[in-house]
Write a protein that holds these residues in place. Structure first.
Motif, PDB file in Angstrom:
ATOM      1  N   GLY A 189      59.209  19.526  43.758  1.00  0.00           N
ATOM      2  CA  GLY A 189      59.818  18.816  44.885  1.00  0.00           C
ATOM      3  C   GLY A 189      61.332  18.910  44.859  1.00  0.00           C
ATOM      4  N   ASP A 190      61.955  18.062  45.702  1.00  0.00           N
ATOM      5  CA  ASP A 190      63.423  18.059  45.774  1.00  0.00           C
ATOM      6  C   ASP A 190      63.936  16.666  45.415  1.00  0.00           C
ATOM      7  OD1 ASP A 190      62.841  16.479  47.947  1.00  0.00           O
ATOM      8  OD2 ASP A 190      63.107  18.106  49.403  1.00  0.00           O
TER       9      ASP A 190
ATOM     10  N   LYS B 271      62.766   9.147  50.871  1.00  0.00           N
ATOM     11  CA  LYS B 271      62.644   9.135  49.412  1.00  0.00           C
ATOM     12  C   LYS B 271      61.283   8.576  49.038  1.00  0.00           C
ATOM     13  CE  LYS B 271      67.226   8.869  47.432  1.00  0.00           C
ATOM     14  NZ  LYS B 271      68.170   8.067  46.635  1.00  0.00           N
ATOM     15  N   MET B 272      60.586   9.280  48.154  1.00  0.00           N
ATOM     16  CA  MET B 272      59.255   8.827  47.722  1.00  0.00           C
ATOM     17  C   MET B 272      59.175   8.841  46.203  1.00  0.00           C
ATOM     18  SD  MET B 272      56.776  10.964  50.274  1.00  0.00           S
ATOM     19  CE  MET B 272      57.359  11.407  51.919  1.00  0.00           C
ATOM     20  N   VAL B 273      58.538   7.813  45.666  1.00  0.00           N
ATOM     21  CA  VAL B 273      58.245   7.803  44.228  1.00  0.00           C
ATOM     22  C   VAL B 273      56.732   7.826  44.063  1.00  0.00           C
ATOM     23  CG1 VAL B 273      58.519   6.619  42.018  1.00  0.00           C
ATOM     24  CG2 VAL B 273      60.300   6.396  43.779  1.00  0.00           C
TER      25      VAL B 273
ATOM     26  N   ARG C 133      55.264  14.584  53.005  1.00  0.00           N
ATOM     27  CA  ARG C 133      56.555  15.199  52.657  1.00  0.00           C
ATOM     28  C   ARG C 133      56.998  16.169  53.757  1.00  0.00           C
ATOM     29  NH1 ARG C 133      60.186  15.260  49.096  1.00  0.00           N
ATOM     30  NH2 ARG C 133      59.735  17.358  48.363  1.00  0.00           N
ATOM     31  N   ARG C 134      56.044  16.854  54.371  1.00  0.00           N
ATOM     32  CA  ARG C 134      56.391  17.756  55.476  1.00  0.00           C
ATOM     33  C   ARG C 134      56.871  16.954  56.686  1.00  0.00           C
ATOM     34  NH1 ARG C 134      52.028  20.911  53.806  1.00  0.00           N
ATOM     35  NH2 ARG C 134      50.577  19.772  55.123  1.00  0.00           N
ATOM     36  N   ASP C 135      56.193  15.835  56.963  1.00  0.00           N
ATOM     37  CA  ASP C 135      56.527  15.041  58.152  1.00  0.00           C
ATOM     38  C   ASP C 135      57.765  14.175  57.956  1.00  0.00           C
ATOM     39  OD1 ASP C 135      54.367  16.202  59.360  1.00  0.00           O
ATOM     40  OD2 ASP C 135      53.009  14.504  59.051  1.00  0.00           O
TER      41      ASP C 135
ATOM     42  N   ARG D 153      63.986  13.855  37.478  1.00  0.00           N
ATOM     43  CA  ARG D 153      63.345  13.021  38.506  1.00  0.00           C
ATOM     44  C   ARG D 153      62.089  12.296  38.012  1.00  0.00           C
ATOM     45  NH1 ARG D 153      61.639  16.085  42.041  1.00  0.00           N
ATOM     46  NH2 ARG D 153      62.611  18.066  41.513  1.00  0.00           N
ATOM     47  N   PHE D 154      61.961  12.205  36.692  1.00  0.00           N
ATOM     48  CA  PHE D 154      60.875  11.412  36.106  1.00  0.00           C
ATOM     49  C   PHE D 154      61.529  10.240  35.388  1.00  0.00           C
ATOM     50  CE2 PHE D 154      59.195  15.559  36.809  1.00  0.00           C
ATOM     51  CZ  PHE D 154      57.828  15.412  37.035  1.00  0.00           C
ATOM     52  N   PHE D 155      61.049   9.031  35.667  1.00  0.00           N
ATOM     53  CA  PHE D 155      61.686   7.880  35.032  1.00  0.00           C
ATOM     54  C   PHE D 155      60.681   6.797  34.642  1.00  0.00           C
ATOM     55  CE2 PHE D 155      61.850   6.259  39.387  1.00  0.00           C
ATOM     56  CZ  PHE D 155      62.225   7.359  40.139  1.00  0.00           C
ATOM     57  N   LEU D 156      61.203   5.848  33.868  1.00  0.00           N
ATOM     58  CA  LEU D 156      60.370   4.821  33.233  1.00  0.00           C
ATOM     59  C   LEU D 156      59.853   3.808  34.251  1.00  0.00           C
ATOM     60  CD1 LEU D 156      61.445   2.943  29.962  1.00  0.00           C
ATOM     61  CD2 LEU D 156      60.340   1.765  31.871  1.00  0.00           C
ATOM     62  N   GLY D 157      58.550   3.611  34.264  1.00  0.00           N
ATOM     63  CA  GLY D 157      57.926   2.542  35.053  1.00  0.00           C
ATOM     64  C   GLY D 157      56.682   2.119  34.305  1.00  0.00           C
TER      65      GLY D 157
END
Ligand code: DOR
Ligand code: ZN
Length: 347
Positions: free
Chosen positions: A191-192, A173-175, A166-168, A245-249
Protein backbone atom coordinates in the motif's frame (compact mmCIF):
# COMPACT_ATOMS: atom_id res chain seq x y z
CA UNK A 1 24.04 -13.48 16.57
CA UNK A 2 23.66 -10.12 18.32
CA UNK A 3 23.79 -10.34 22.13
CA UNK A 4 20.59 -9.35 23.99
CA UNK A 5 21.12 -6.10 25.89
CA UNK A 6 20.33 -6.05 29.58
CA UNK A 7 18.21 -2.96 29.22
CA UNK A 8 16.55 -0.96 26.51
CA UNK A 9 15.44 2.67 26.72
CA UNK A 10 12.83 3.94 24.31
CA UNK A 11 10.48 6.81 23.85
CA UNK A 12 7.28 6.20 25.77
CA UNK A 13 5.03 4.13 23.49
CA UNK A 14 1.36 4.52 22.59
CA UNK A 15 -1.25 1.80 22.15
CA UNK A 16 -3.10 2.40 18.86
CA UNK A 17 -5.91 -0.08 19.64
CA UNK A 18 -7.27 -0.91 23.08
CA UNK A 19 -10.57 -1.82 24.75
CA UNK A 20 -10.93 0.00 28.06
CA UNK A 21 -14.63 -0.87 28.64
CA UNK A 22 -16.52 1.15 31.27
CA UNK A 23 -17.45 1.28 34.97
CA UNK A 24 -15.72 -1.29 37.22
CA UNK A 25 -13.88 -2.96 34.33
CA UNK A 26 -12.51 0.43 33.21
CA UNK A 27 -11.22 1.08 36.73
CA UNK A 28 -9.55 -2.36 36.77
CA UNK A 29 -7.81 -2.23 33.40
CA UNK A 30 -7.00 1.46 32.86
CA UNK A 31 -4.03 1.61 35.30
CA UNK A 32 -2.32 -1.17 33.33
CA UNK A 33 -2.57 0.70 30.04
CA UNK A 34 -1.73 4.09 31.55
CA UNK A 35 1.35 2.71 33.32
CA UNK A 36 2.92 1.84 29.98
CA UNK A 37 1.43 4.06 27.33
CA UNK A 38 1.20 7.83 27.04
CA UNK A 39 -1.80 7.63 24.71
CA UNK A 40 -4.16 4.96 23.50
CA UNK A 41 -6.79 4.72 20.79
CA UNK A 42 -9.89 3.63 22.70
CA UNK A 43 -12.31 1.33 20.90
CA UNK A 44 -15.98 2.36 20.85
CA UNK A 45 -17.67 -1.05 21.11
CA UNK A 46 -19.44 -0.40 24.40
CA UNK A 47 -23.08 -1.26 24.93
CA UNK A 48 -24.57 0.98 23.60
CA UNK A 49 -21.75 1.83 21.18
CA UNK A 50 -20.05 5.24 21.09
CA UNK A 51 -21.58 6.61 17.89
CA UNK A 52 -21.56 10.37 18.53
CA UNK A 53 -19.00 13.00 19.45
CA UNK A 54 -21.04 13.84 22.55
CA UNK A 55 -20.84 10.19 23.69
CA UNK A 56 -17.10 10.11 22.96
CA UNK A 57 -16.62 13.28 25.04
CA UNK A 58 -18.56 11.78 27.96
CA UNK A 59 -16.67 8.46 27.70
CA UNK A 60 -13.36 10.33 27.60
CA UNK A 61 -14.33 12.18 30.78
CA UNK A 62 -15.16 8.84 32.50
CA UNK A 63 -11.74 7.49 31.48
CA UNK A 64 -9.93 10.53 32.86
CA UNK A 65 -12.03 10.27 36.02
CA UNK A 66 -10.94 6.64 36.46
CA UNK A 67 -7.25 7.47 35.97
CA UNK A 68 -5.22 6.91 39.16
CA UNK A 69 -3.56 10.05 40.52
CA UNK A 70 -0.04 10.58 39.26
CA UNK A 71 -0.50 8.82 35.92
CA UNK A 72 -0.38 10.94 32.80
CA UNK A 73 -2.45 9.44 29.99
CA UNK A 74 -4.36 10.74 26.99
CA UNK A 75 -7.28 8.74 25.63
CA UNK A 76 -7.65 9.14 21.86
CA UNK A 77 -11.31 8.55 21.12
CA UNK A 78 -13.07 6.77 18.27
CA UNK A 79 -16.62 6.63 16.92
CA UNK A 80 -18.40 3.41 16.01
CA UNK A 81 -19.47 3.57 12.37
CA UNK A 82 -23.09 2.62 11.74
CA UNK A 83 -25.19 2.76 8.61
CA UNK A 84 -26.89 5.79 10.18
CA UNK A 85 -23.73 7.83 10.96
CA UNK A 86 -24.37 11.22 9.28
CA UNK A 87 -21.58 13.08 7.49
CA UNK A 88 -22.25 15.98 9.88
CA UNK A 89 -21.28 13.76 12.82
CA UNK A 90 -17.90 13.15 11.19
CA UNK A 91 -17.29 16.87 10.81
CA UNK A 92 -18.27 17.43 14.42
CA UNK A 93 -15.96 14.62 15.54
CA UNK A 94 -13.09 16.15 13.56
CA UNK A 95 -13.79 19.61 14.97
CA UNK A 96 -13.87 18.27 18.55
CA UNK A 97 -10.16 17.47 18.40
CA UNK A 98 -10.65 14.42 20.66
CA UNK A 99 -11.71 11.85 18.05
CA UNK A 100 -8.86 10.34 16.02
CA UNK A 101 -10.69 7.69 14.01
CA UNK A 102 -13.93 5.97 13.12
CA UNK A 103 -14.17 2.21 13.60
CA UNK A 104 -15.65 -0.11 11.01
CA UNK A 105 -17.07 -3.31 12.47
CA UNK A 106 -18.64 -5.56 9.87
CA UNK A 107 -21.97 -6.46 11.54
CA UNK A 108 -21.57 -9.71 13.47
CA UNK A 109 -17.78 -9.90 13.12
CA UNK A 110 -16.93 -9.71 16.82
CA UNK A 111 -17.88 -8.56 20.34
CA UNK A 112 -20.64 -5.91 20.27
CA UNK A 113 -20.54 -5.55 16.50
CA UNK A 114 -24.28 -6.01 15.91
CA UNK A 115 -24.71 -2.25 15.29
CA UNK A 116 -21.98 -2.42 12.63
CA UNK A 117 -22.07 -2.28 8.88
CA UNK A 118 -23.93 -4.93 6.82
CA UNK A 119 -22.86 -3.59 3.42
CA UNK A 120 -19.97 -1.19 2.95
CA UNK A 121 -21.79 0.69 0.18
CA UNK A 122 -24.32 1.86 2.75
CA UNK A 123 -21.67 4.02 4.43
CA UNK A 124 -20.08 5.51 1.30
CA UNK A 125 -21.43 9.03 2.00
CA UNK A 126 -19.92 8.91 5.49
CA UNK A 127 -16.59 7.63 4.13
CA UNK A 128 -16.64 10.50 1.61
CA UNK A 129 -16.90 12.97 4.51
CA UNK A 130 -14.08 11.18 6.34
CA UNK A 131 -11.83 11.32 3.29
CA UNK A 132 -12.56 15.05 2.82
CA UNK A 133 -11.84 16.06 6.41
CA UNK A 134 -8.97 13.64 7.06
CA UNK A 135 -10.61 11.27 9.55
CA UNK A 136 -8.99 7.80 9.53
CA UNK A 137 -11.04 4.62 9.14
CA UNK A 138 -10.02 1.90 11.60
CA UNK A 139 -10.97 -1.49 10.23
CA UNK A 140 -11.90 -4.81 11.77
CA UNK A 141 -10.96 -6.66 8.60
CA UNK A 142 -12.99 -9.85 8.55
CA UNK A 143 -15.93 -10.86 6.40
CA UNK A 144 -18.87 -12.34 8.27
CA UNK A 145 -20.14 -14.55 5.44
CA UNK A 146 -20.74 -17.87 7.22
CA UNK A 147 -19.70 -19.70 4.05
CA UNK A 148 -16.14 -18.39 4.51
CA UNK A 149 -13.90 -20.43 6.79
CA UNK A 150 -13.06 -18.51 9.97
CA UNK A 151 -9.33 -18.79 9.24
CA UNK A 152 -9.83 -17.16 5.80
CA UNK A 153 -12.04 -14.26 6.85
CA UNK A 154 -9.27 -11.66 6.89
CA UNK A 155 -7.83 -12.62 3.49
CA UNK A 156 -11.31 -12.64 1.93
CA UNK A 157 -12.09 -9.25 3.50
CA UNK A 158 -8.97 -7.79 1.87
CA UNK A 159 -10.10 -8.98 -1.56
CA UNK A 160 -13.80 -8.29 -1.26
CA UNK A 161 -13.88 -5.11 0.81
CA UNK A 162 -10.53 -3.48 1.51
CA UNK A 163 -9.05 -3.35 -1.99
CA UNK A 164 -12.28 -1.98 -3.56
CA UNK A 165 -12.49 0.56 -0.72
CA UNK A 166 -8.91 1.67 -1.38
CA UNK A 167 -9.73 2.16 -5.06
CA UNK A 168 -12.86 4.18 -4.26
CA UNK A 169 -11.26 6.24 -1.45
CA UNK A 170 -7.57 6.55 -2.34
CA UNK A 171 -7.05 9.49 0.04
CA UNK A 172 -8.88 8.00 3.03
CA UNK A 173 -6.43 6.94 5.72
CA UNK A 174 -7.15 3.36 6.77
CA UNK A 175 -5.72 1.17 9.49
CA UNK A 176 -6.13 -2.56 9.07
CA UNK A 177 -6.35 -3.47 12.74
CA UNK A 178 -4.86 -6.50 14.51
CA UNK A 179 -3.54 -8.17 11.37
CA UNK A 180 -3.15 -11.94 11.45
CA UNK A 181 -2.16 -13.16 7.98
CA UNK A 182 0.50 -13.06 5.27
CA UNK A 183 -2.20 -11.58 3.03
CA UNK A 184 -2.60 -8.60 5.35
CA UNK A 185 1.16 -8.09 5.60
CA UNK A 186 1.45 -8.09 1.84
CA UNK A 187 -1.55 -5.80 1.34
CA UNK A 188 -0.25 -3.19 3.77
CA UNK A 189 3.33 -3.47 2.55
CA UNK A 190 2.13 -2.98 -1.04
CA UNK A 191 0.00 0.00 0.00
CA UNK A 192 0.88 3.67 0.30
CA UNK A 193 1.00 6.24 3.08
CA UNK A 194 -2.79 6.05 3.46
CA UNK A 195 -2.66 2.44 4.68
CA UNK A 196 -1.25 1.23 8.00
CA UNK A 197 -1.68 -1.79 10.27
CA UNK A 198 -1.68 -2.54 13.98
CA UNK A 199 -0.22 -5.73 15.40
CA UNK A 200 -1.11 -7.35 18.75
CA UNK A 201 1.34 -9.19 21.01
CA UNK A 202 -0.56 -12.47 20.69
CA UNK A 203 -0.37 -12.51 16.90
CA UNK A 204 3.45 -12.39 16.95
CA UNK A 205 3.97 -14.64 19.99
CA UNK A 206 1.44 -17.39 19.32
CA UNK A 207 0.04 -19.42 16.49
CA UNK A 208 -3.22 -21.35 16.41
CA UNK A 209 -1.70 -24.34 18.20
CA UNK A 210 -1.93 -22.18 21.34
CA UNK A 211 -5.72 -22.53 21.17
CA UNK A 212 -5.51 -26.27 21.68
CA UNK A 213 -2.28 -26.98 23.58
CA UNK A 214 -3.18 -29.66 26.12
CA UNK A 215 -6.88 -28.76 25.92
CA UNK A 216 -9.15 -25.94 24.81
CA UNK A 217 -7.41 -22.70 25.78
CA UNK A 218 -10.17 -20.09 25.95
CA UNK A 219 -7.80 -17.38 27.15
CA UNK A 220 -6.00 -17.56 23.80
CA UNK A 221 -9.21 -16.97 21.89
CA UNK A 222 -9.58 -13.59 20.22
CA UNK A 223 -10.80 -12.25 16.90
CA UNK A 224 -9.36 -12.36 14.37
CA UNK A 225 -8.47 -15.82 15.62
CA UNK A 226 -4.81 -16.94 15.83
CA UNK A 227 -3.53 -18.34 12.56
CA UNK A 228 -0.93 -20.84 11.31
CA UNK A 229 2.76 -20.45 12.16
CA UNK A 230 3.65 -19.16 8.69
CA UNK A 231 1.31 -16.20 9.22
CA UNK A 232 2.80 -15.39 12.63
CA UNK A 233 6.25 -15.59 11.10
CA UNK A 234 5.29 -13.29 8.20
CA UNK A 235 3.99 -10.63 10.59
CA UNK A 236 7.08 -10.85 12.77
CA UNK A 237 9.30 -10.66 9.70
CA UNK A 238 7.75 -7.43 8.45
CA UNK A 239 8.13 -5.89 11.91
CA UNK A 240 11.75 -7.05 12.05
CA UNK A 241 12.30 -5.37 8.68
CA UNK A 242 11.43 -2.04 10.34
CA UNK A 243 8.59 -1.24 7.96
CA UNK A 244 7.24 2.22 8.95
CA UNK A 245 3.49 1.59 8.49
CA UNK A 246 3.11 -1.20 11.04
CA UNK A 247 2.56 -0.09 14.62
CA UNK A 248 1.65 -1.25 18.10
CA UNK A 249 -2.00 -1.93 18.90
CA UNK A 250 -2.52 -4.43 21.71
CA UNK A 251 -6.23 -5.05 21.18
CA UNK A 252 -6.17 -5.76 24.91
CA UNK A 253 -9.79 -6.83 25.37
CA UNK A 254 -10.77 -7.85 28.92
CA UNK A 255 -13.71 -10.13 29.63
CA UNK A 256 -14.61 -11.44 33.08
CA UNK A 257 -13.45 -15.00 33.71
CA UNK A 258 -17.04 -16.31 33.71
CA UNK A 259 -17.59 -14.87 30.22
CA UNK A 260 -14.43 -16.52 28.87
CA UNK A 261 -14.66 -19.89 30.65
CA UNK A 262 -18.06 -20.78 29.31
CA UNK A 263 -19.71 -23.05 26.74
CA UNK A 264 -19.61 -20.05 24.38
CA UNK A 265 -16.60 -18.06 25.53
CA UNK A 266 -16.13 -14.42 24.49
CA UNK A 267 -13.35 -13.37 22.11
CA UNK A 268 -10.67 -11.17 23.62
CA UNK A 269 -7.24 -11.42 25.24
CA UNK A 270 -6.21 -9.14 28.09
CA UNK A 271 -2.58 -8.09 27.58
CA UNK A 272 -2.36 -4.57 29.00
CA UNK A 273 -0.62 -5.77 32.19
CA UNK A 274 2.52 -6.76 30.24
CA UNK A 275 2.03 -5.44 26.74
CA UNK A 276 5.37 -3.82 26.05
CA UNK A 277 7.24 -6.61 27.81
CA UNK A 278 5.48 -9.18 25.61
CA UNK A 279 6.30 -7.25 22.44
CA UNK A 280 9.92 -7.03 23.63
CA UNK A 281 9.98 -10.82 23.97
CA UNK A 282 8.70 -11.29 20.45
CA UNK A 283 11.14 -8.75 18.99
CA UNK A 284 14.03 -10.28 20.98
CA UNK A 285 13.19 -13.76 19.63
CA UNK A 286 13.37 -12.34 16.12
CA UNK A 287 16.61 -10.48 16.94
CA UNK A 288 14.77 -7.29 16.08
CA UNK A 289 14.94 -5.28 19.32
CA UNK A 290 16.48 -2.42 17.34
CA UNK A 291 13.12 -2.03 15.57
CA UNK A 292 10.97 -2.03 18.73
CA UNK A 293 11.07 1.72 19.36
CA UNK A 294 9.89 2.65 15.86
CA UNK A 295 7.07 0.07 16.05
CA UNK A 296 5.98 1.07 19.56
CA UNK A 297 6.65 4.80 19.69
CA UNK A 298 7.26 6.39 16.28
CA UNK A 299 5.30 4.74 13.46
CA UNK A 300 1.87 5.24 15.05
CA UNK A 301 2.24 8.96 15.76
CA UNK A 302 3.63 9.51 12.26
CA UNK A 303 0.65 7.75 10.66
CA UNK A 304 -1.86 9.71 12.76
CA UNK A 305 -0.01 13.01 12.26
CA UNK A 306 0.85 13.42 15.94
CA UNK A 307 4.16 14.16 17.62
CA UNK A 308 6.00 11.28 19.30
CA UNK A 309 6.14 11.36 23.09
CA UNK A 310 8.98 13.29 24.71
CA UNK A 311 9.48 11.04 27.73
CA UNK A 312 11.29 7.70 27.87
CA UNK A 313 10.82 4.29 29.46
CA UNK A 314 13.27 1.49 30.20
CA UNK A 315 12.81 -2.23 29.75
CA UNK A 316 15.11 -4.63 31.58
CA UNK A 317 15.84 -8.21 30.61
CA UNK A 318 14.59 -9.45 33.97
CA UNK A 319 11.90 -12.12 34.25
CA UNK A 320 8.79 -11.80 36.43
CA UNK A 321 5.76 -13.99 36.98
CA UNK A 322 2.37 -12.75 35.86
CA UNK A 323 -0.37 -13.06 38.53
CA UNK A 324 -3.06 -15.74 38.17
CA UNK A 325 -5.63 -12.99 37.74
CA UNK A 326 -6.42 -9.32 38.17
CA UNK A 327 -9.63 -7.79 39.57
CA UNK A 328 -12.46 -9.61 41.30
CA UNK A 329 -16.04 -10.77 40.74
CA UNK A 330 -17.24 -9.43 37.39
CA UNK A 331 -13.84 -7.84 36.75
CA UNK A 332 -11.91 -11.06 37.53
CA UNK A 333 -9.64 -11.23 34.45
CA UNK A 334 -7.21 -13.94 33.42
CA UNK A 335 -4.30 -12.13 31.76
CA UNK A 336 -2.17 -13.35 28.89
CA UNK A 337 0.65 -15.55 30.35
CA UNK A 338 -1.22 -15.96 33.66
CA UNK A 339 1.01 -17.59 36.30
CA UNK A 340 3.84 -17.84 33.80
CA UNK A 341 7.01 -15.84 33.24
CA UNK A 342 7.53 -12.80 31.06
CA UNK A 343 11.20 -12.20 30.36
CA UNK A 344 11.22 -8.38 30.32
CA UNK A 345 10.33 -5.92 33.05
CA UNK A 346 9.25 -2.32 32.56
CA UNK A 347 10.89 -0.15 35.19
O1 DOR B 1 -11.00 -10.59 20.39
C1 DOR B 1 -11.58 -9.52 20.24
N1 DOR B 1 -12.14 -8.89 21.30
N2 DOR B 1 -11.67 -8.99 19.03
C2 DOR B 1 -12.41 -7.91 18.78
O2 DOR B 1 -12.46 -7.49 17.65
C3 DOR B 1 -13.22 -7.28 19.86
C4 DOR B 1 -12.64 -7.56 21.17
C5 DOR B 1 -13.58 -7.24 22.31
O3 DOR B 1 -14.13 -6.14 22.32
O4 DOR B 1 -13.70 -8.06 23.20
ZN1 ZN C 1 -10.23 -4.65 19.16
Amino acid sequence: MTPTPLSLTLRRPDDWHVHLRDDAMLATVLPHTARQFARAVVMPNLRPPITTTAQAQAYRARILQALPAGLCFEPLMTLYLTEATPAAEILQAKASGIVVGVKLYPAGATTHSDAGVTDIRRVYATLEAMQSCGMPLLIHGEVTDPAVDIFDREAVFIDRVLLPLRRDFPALKMVLEHITTEAAVQCVRDGDDYLGATVTPQHILLNRNALFSGGLRVHHYCLPVLKRERHRAAIMAVLASGHPRFFLGTDSAPHGRHAKESACGCAGIFSAHAALELYAEAFASAEALAQLEAFASLNGPRFYGLAPNETYITLRAQPWTVPHHYGQDETHIIPLRAAEEVSWTLS
